[in-house]
Design a protein around this motif. Structure first.
Motif, PDB file in Angstrom:
ATOM      1  N   MET A  99       0.811  -1.247   0.140  1.00 41.16           N
ATOM      2  CA  MET A  99       0.139  -0.103  -0.085  1.00 41.16           C
ATOM      3  C   MET A  99       0.692   1.221   0.011  1.00 41.16           C
ATOM      4  N   SER A 102       0.511   3.829  -2.608  1.00 40.24           N
ATOM      5  CA  SER A 102      -0.452   5.010  -2.648  1.00 40.24           C
ATOM      6  C   SER A 102      -0.460   6.199  -1.777  1.00 40.24           C
ATOM      7  N   TYR A 103       0.798   6.183  -1.078  1.00 36.71           N
ATOM      8  CA  TYR A 103       1.308   7.285  -0.213  1.00 36.71           C
ATOM      9  C   TYR A 103       1.860   8.371  -1.238  1.00 36.71           C
ATOM     10  N   LYS A 104       1.249   9.593  -0.724  1.00 36.73           N
ATOM     11  CA  LYS A 104       1.699  10.750  -1.549  1.00 36.73           C
ATOM     12  C   LYS A 104       3.425  10.967  -1.233  1.00 36.73           C
ATOM     13  N   GLN A 107       5.456   8.817  -3.600  1.00 36.06           N
ATOM     14  CA  GLN A 107       5.296   8.917  -4.769  1.00 36.06           C
ATOM     15  C   GLN A 107       6.227  10.292  -5.257  1.00 36.06           C
ATOM     16  N   LYS A 111       9.201   8.585  -7.457  1.00 37.21           N
ATOM     17  CA  LYS A 111       8.317   8.289  -8.665  1.00 37.21           C
ATOM     18  C   LYS A 111       9.105   7.988  -9.929  1.00 37.21           C
TER      19      LYS A 111
END
Length: 159
Positions: A99, A102-104, A107, A111
């Motif tokens: 999960m 999905s953590y800002k 990312q 990224k």
């Protein structure tokens, strides 16, 4: 200072087989730093696989050793660990919950350079308190091997 006395829920040892599963993706020519001590078993595992490893009971946040980091960080401190590794620009392979994608903050940090090794079955752990009972724990969520600047052959590898 190891995290072992910090938070009981962080005291999970990654089972030996889980590291052997990704052996082919770990460079043989690099000094590996496994900074999260727990019970010290990582040193034995990685030496058995033929790697040069630094694994000592000391504070990760006050040290910077080896050329790459490979470990299972304390989950309660994963954000701080990831921020420090990015600041050091240190290549790594870390076991973290899926999960995290999905953590800002994750990312934004990774990224452009993250690669992921996704095991077919869930990664197994043993709690430090129960390590003599040979009972493994498989969390109710998947964990992946998150890789930063490891130059894997593909960005997503299924094993």
């Amino acid at each position: 200072m190891s995290f072992t006395n910090d938070k009981i829920s962080d005291n999970y040892i990654t089972n030996k087989d889980e590291w052997f599963r990704i052996k082919e993706y770990i460079p043989k020519d690099k000094v590996i730093w496994c900074p999260f001590y727990c019970d010290g078993s990582m040193k034995e595992y990685f030496k058995e696989m033929g790697f040069d490893i630094i694994h000592e009971d000391e504070d990760f946040f006050k040290n910077n050793k080896g050329e790459i980091v490979i470990d299972n960080p304390p989950f309660s401190k994963k954000k701080e660990v990831l921020l420090r590794l990015k600041e050091l620009d240190k290549p790594f392979i870390l076991i973290c919950p899926s999960m995290m994608l999905s953590y800002k903050y994750f990312q934004e940090l990774f990224k452009d350079h993250i690669q992921i090794i996704i095991p077919q079955r869930r990664i197994r752990f043993t709690h430090l308190t129960y390590k003599n009972f040979k009972n493994s724990y498989t969390p109710p969520y998947a964990s992946f091997y998150f890789c930063y600047k490891m130059n894997l052959p593909k960005d997503m590898i299924f094993i």
